[in-house]
Design a protein around this motif. Structure first.
Motif, PDB file in Angstrom:
ATOM      1  N   GLY A 176    -138.867 -14.992 -23.209  1.00 32.27           N
ATOM      2  CA  GLY A 176    -138.024 -15.404 -24.360  1.00 32.27           C
ATOM      3  C   GLY A 176    -136.438 -15.396 -23.940  1.00 32.27           C
ATOM      4  N   LEU A 177    -135.660 -15.921 -24.907  1.00 27.58           N
ATOM      5  CA  LEU A 177    -134.280 -15.851 -24.562  1.00 27.58           C
ATOM      6  C   LEU A 177    -133.739 -14.680 -25.102  1.00 27.58           C
ATOM      7  CD1 LEU A 177    -131.942 -17.686 -23.463  1.00 27.58           C
ATOM      8  CD2 LEU A 177    -131.798 -18.806 -25.954  1.00 27.58           C
ATOM      9  N   ILE A 178    -133.628 -13.665 -24.337  1.00 26.49           N
ATOM     10  CA  ILE A 178    -133.173 -12.307 -24.581  1.00 26.49           C
ATOM     11  C   ILE A 178    -132.079 -11.802 -23.880  1.00 26.49           C
ATOM     12  CG2 ILE A 178    -135.508 -11.870 -25.738  1.00 26.49           C
ATOM     13  CD1 ILE A 178    -136.208 -10.268 -23.046  1.00 26.49           C
ATOM     14  N   GLY A 179    -131.412 -10.848 -24.297  1.00 33.01           N
ATOM     15  CA  GLY A 179    -130.361 -10.032 -23.718  1.00 33.01           C
ATOM     16  C   GLY A 179    -130.736  -8.913 -23.161  1.00 33.01           C
ATOM     17  N   THR A 189    -140.580 -11.996 -30.540  1.00 35.29           N
ATOM     18  CA  THR A 189    -141.379 -13.188 -30.740  1.00 35.29           C
ATOM     19  C   THR A 189    -140.517 -14.298 -31.160  1.00 35.29           C
ATOM     20  OG1 THR A 189    -143.163 -11.938 -31.646  1.00 35.29           O
ATOM     21  CG2 THR A 189    -143.219 -13.933 -32.286  1.00 35.29           C
ATOM     22  N   GLN A 190    -139.389 -14.316 -32.004  1.00 31.90           N
ATOM     23  CA  GLN A 190    -138.413 -15.316 -32.306  1.00 31.90           C
ATOM     24  C   GLN A 190    -137.987 -15.870 -31.238  1.00 31.90           C
ATOM     25  OE1 GLN A 190    -135.894 -13.501 -35.066  1.00 31.90           O
ATOM     26  NE2 GLN A 190    -137.211 -13.567 -36.881  1.00 31.90           N
ATOM     27  N   ARG A 191    -137.650 -14.830 -30.321  1.00 30.68           N
ATOM     28  CA  ARG A 191    -136.950 -15.174 -28.988  1.00 30.68           C
ATOM     29  C   ARG A 191    -138.062 -15.934 -28.118  1.00 30.68           C
ATOM     30  NH1 ARG A 191    -132.350 -12.406 -28.444  1.00 30.68           N
ATOM     31  NH2 ARG A 191    -131.360 -12.051 -30.558  1.00 30.68           N
ATOM     32  N   ARG A 192    -139.190 -15.788 -28.203  1.00 28.87           N
ATOM     33  CA  ARG A 192    -140.151 -16.490 -27.339  1.00 28.87           C
ATOM     34  C   ARG A 192    -140.519 -17.892 -28.016  1.00 28.87           C
ATOM     35  NH1 ARG A 192    -145.460 -13.783 -25.913  1.00 28.87           N
ATOM     36  NH2 ARG A 192    -145.588 -15.647 -24.455  1.00 28.87           N
ATOM     37  N   ILE A 193    -140.462 -17.859 -29.422  1.00 27.66           N
ATOM     38  CA  ILE A 193    -140.519 -19.360 -29.809  1.00 27.66           C
ATOM     39  C   ILE A 193    -139.135 -20.113 -29.602  1.00 27.66           C
ATOM     40  CG2 ILE A 193    -140.482 -20.215 -32.171  1.00 27.66           C
ATOM     41  CD1 ILE A 193    -141.940 -17.876 -33.180  1.00 27.66           C
ATOM     42  N   ALA A 194    -138.064 -19.429 -29.507  1.00 25.06           N
ATOM     43  CA  ALA A 194    -136.722 -20.225 -29.067  1.00 25.06           C
ATOM     44  C   ALA A 194    -136.819 -20.730 -27.491  1.00 25.06           C
ATOM     45  CB  ALA A 194    -135.679 -19.493 -29.117  1.00 25.06           C
ATOM     46  N   LEU A 289    -145.525 -28.809 -16.619  1.00 20.13           N
ATOM     47  CA  LEU A 289    -144.912 -28.235 -17.738  1.00 20.13           C
ATOM     48  C   LEU A 289    -145.661 -27.693 -19.116  1.00 20.13           C
ATOM     49  CD1 LEU A 289    -142.306 -26.521 -18.492  1.00 20.13           C
ATOM     50  CD2 LEU A 289    -141.199 -28.855 -19.005  1.00 20.13           C
ATOM     51  N   ARG A 290    -146.287 -29.197 -19.611  1.00 18.46           N
ATOM     52  CA  ARG A 290    -146.990 -29.016 -20.798  1.00 18.46           C
ATOM     53  C   ARG A 290    -148.219 -27.735 -20.333  1.00 18.46           C
ATOM     54  NH1 ARG A 290    -148.553 -33.643 -20.395  1.00 18.46           N
ATOM     55  NH2 ARG A 290    -146.758 -34.401 -21.523  1.00 18.46           N
ATOM     56  N   GLU A 291    -148.870 -27.618 -19.268  1.00 16.37           N
ATOM     57  CA  GLU A 291    -149.622 -26.614 -19.131  1.00 16.37           C
ATOM     58  C   GLU A 291    -149.123 -25.155 -18.973  1.00 16.37           C
ATOM     59  OE1 GLU A 291    -151.722 -27.753 -15.454  1.00 16.37           O
ATOM     60  OE2 GLU A 291    -152.736 -29.517 -16.002  1.00 16.37           O
ATOM     61  N   MET A 292    -147.786 -25.298 -18.615  1.00 16.22           N
ATOM     62  CA  MET A 292    -147.174 -23.860 -18.456  1.00 16.22           C
ATOM     63  C   MET A 292    -146.904 -23.489 -19.911  1.00 16.22           C
ATOM     64  SD  MET A 292    -143.596 -23.033 -16.480  1.00 16.22           S
ATOM     65  CE  MET A 292    -144.152 -23.799 -14.744  1.00 16.22           C
ATOM     66  N   ILE A 293    -146.655 -24.410 -20.659  1.00 14.68           N
ATOM     67  CA  ILE A 293    -146.272 -23.990 -21.993  1.00 14.68           C
ATOM     68  C   ILE A 293    -147.385 -23.421 -22.635  1.00 14.68           C
ATOM     69  CG2 ILE A 293    -145.587 -24.684 -24.287  1.00 14.68           C
ATOM     70  CD1 ILE A 293    -143.616 -26.740 -22.752  1.00 14.68           C
ATOM     71  N   ALA A 294    -148.558 -24.122 -22.499  1.00 13.32           N
ATOM     72  CA  ALA A 294    -149.810 -23.726 -23.126  1.00 13.32           C
ATOM     73  C   ALA A 294    -150.301 -22.466 -22.654  1.00 13.32           C
ATOM     74  CB  ALA A 294    -150.972 -24.819 -22.933  1.00 13.32           C
ATOM     75  N   LYS A 295    -150.021 -22.157 -21.318  1.00 10.87           N
ATOM     76  CA  LYS A 295    -150.596 -20.790 -20.730  1.00 10.87           C
ATOM     77  C   LYS A 295    -149.500 -19.797 -21.261  1.00 10.87           C
ATOM     78  CE  LYS A 295    -151.856 -19.182 -16.224  1.00 10.87           C
ATOM     79  NZ  LYS A 295    -152.039 -19.263 -14.756  1.00 10.87           N
ATOM     80  N   TYR A 296    -148.328 -19.908 -20.992  1.00 10.30           N
ATOM     81  CA  TYR A 296    -147.182 -18.686 -21.089  1.00 10.30           C
ATOM     82  C   TYR A 296    -146.650 -18.598 -22.326  1.00 10.30           C
ATOM     83  CZ  TYR A 296    -148.097 -18.452 -16.059  1.00 10.30           C
ATOM     84  OH  TYR A 296    -148.912 -18.504 -14.883  1.00 10.30           O
ATOM     85  N   ALA A 297    -146.339 -19.664 -23.000  1.00  9.30           N
ATOM     86  CA  ALA A 297    -145.418 -19.741 -24.550  1.00  9.30           C
ATOM     87  C   ALA A 297    -146.321 -19.071 -25.506  1.00  9.30           C
ATOM     88  CB  ALA A 297    -145.019 -20.914 -24.695  1.00  9.30           C
ATOM     89  N   VAL A 298    -145.464 -18.381 -26.712  1.00 10.45           N
ATOM     90  CA  VAL A 298    -146.041 -17.915 -27.678  1.00 10.45           C
ATOM     91  C   VAL A 298    -146.548 -19.255 -28.465  1.00 10.45           C
ATOM     92  CG1 VAL A 298    -143.852 -17.963 -28.795  1.00 10.45           C
ATOM     93  CG2 VAL A 298    -145.717 -16.312 -29.403  1.00 10.45           C
ATOM     94  N   ALA A 299    -147.766 -18.748 -29.188  1.00 12.74           N
ATOM     95  CA  ALA A 299    -148.355 -19.918 -30.078  1.00 12.74           C
ATOM     96  C   ALA A 299    -147.392 -19.955 -31.454  1.00 12.74           C
ATOM     97  CB  ALA A 299    -149.774 -19.466 -30.678  1.00 12.74           C
TER      98      ALA A 299
END
Length: 300
Positions: A176-179, A189-194, A289-299
């Motif tokens: 995710g977008l984290i510091g 989780t919010q940052r992974r959604i971002a 990229l679509r496959e990567m999102i499906a595999k690694y991104a939070v639902a």
């Protein structure tokens, strides 16, 4: 001296570098002028490239803590401040016709407006404990410079070639977008959604293929530092940076460099050409990229 280029020296460029270093040090023009014992109007003329005395330039270099050769752009310009570096990027982008770069995880200029909102939060949370007022002002100055860069890019629309590392994208989606990593689960989780939404923004760009924007996903190992090539009407300029604006950003430590040295330009042009040649592009990149999102991104 005058503001016109002479004997290979462009005084307008020197004035721009001076302004970038002043902004990076958080000095108001009146403050620097007072330290130098000159008027605000005189400093304004110098920043516009009207440099009449080498002694004035030497005094300014000493006050800003930058070498005179670096200020004059002789050889390599070394920059240890992210605020100075990104201001120099803004200046170079104002005059270029094309930008070629390896970015992490993607070119800031192509990010969504939501990215800016979250980035400010991330930079503040990545700041060390006990950061002082000047440190917080540095983050605000950096965000202001970045916003100016993006606004100018959208208005001018120079051609951009963005090379994206698949490894960086995977890490971006996973973390995710984290510091920092010690965030509460809910915020993580919010940052992974971002991060997912930003990846979807990149995907939409691949699918729409806007004029003047070329992107490629690089699957082979890439250099640890990002680089950008600015092609201008009369020259090309290379910038190499350790600063990061993505997952776990770094805007505090490192030394960036800017140069037009022929050997450095040729070597990085060759790297860019090799990476672009093997990168996934267009519909193939979008599918990957679509496959990567499906595999690694939070639902969501």
């Amino acid at each position: 001296m005058s503001s016109n280029a002479a004997d290979g020296v462009n005084f307008g460029d020197i004035g721009a570098r001076l302004r970038a270093h002043r902004l990076g040090r958080g000095l108001a023009p009146e403050t620097l002028a007072a330290k130098l014992g000159i008027s605000r109007a005189a400093l304004y003329r110098v920043e516009k490239g009207d440099i009449r005395k080498i002694e004035t330039l030497t005094a300014i270099a000493n006050e800003l803590g930058v070498s005179l050769p670096s200020l004059m752009g002789v050889g390599v310009e070394y920059i240890s401040s992210s605020t100075v570096f990104f201001e120099r990027m803004r200046q170079l982008e104002e005059e270029c016709q094309q930008i070629i770069g390896l970015f992490s995880p993607v070119s800031y200029l192509l990010t969504s407006d939501r990215y800016d909102e979250m980035l400010s939060t991330v930079l503040h949370e990545s700041a060390p404990a006990g950061i002082d007022k000047d440190g917080l002002q540095m983050i605000d100055q950096l965000m202001s410079t970045l916003a100016a860069r993006k606004a100018a890019f959208r208005e001018r629309r120079p051609h951009i070639v963005s090379l994206i590392s698949s490894v960086d994208l995977e890490r971006f989606l996973l973390n995710g977008l984290i510091g920092r990593h010690d965030l509460p689960n809910e915020i993580s989780t919010q940052r992974r959604i971002a991060a997912r939404r930003e990846a979807e923004h990149i995907l939409a760009t691949f699918e729409s293929q806007p004029i003047g924007v070329q992107m490629g996903i690089v699957r082979e190992p890439v250099p640890a530092t990002s680089f950008q090539i600015f092609r201008q009407a009369d020259r090309s300029v290379l910038a190499i940076s350790p600063f990061r604006l993505g997952e776990q950003p770094n805007v505090r430590l490192g030394v960036a460099l800017i140069t037009s040295a022929p050997e450095a330009m040729t070597l990085h042009e060759d790297i860019a050409a090799r990476l672009w040649g093997s990168a996934l592009k267009g519909a193939e990149a979008a599918s990957y990229l679509r496959e990567m999102i499906a595999k690694y991104a939070v639902a969501v």
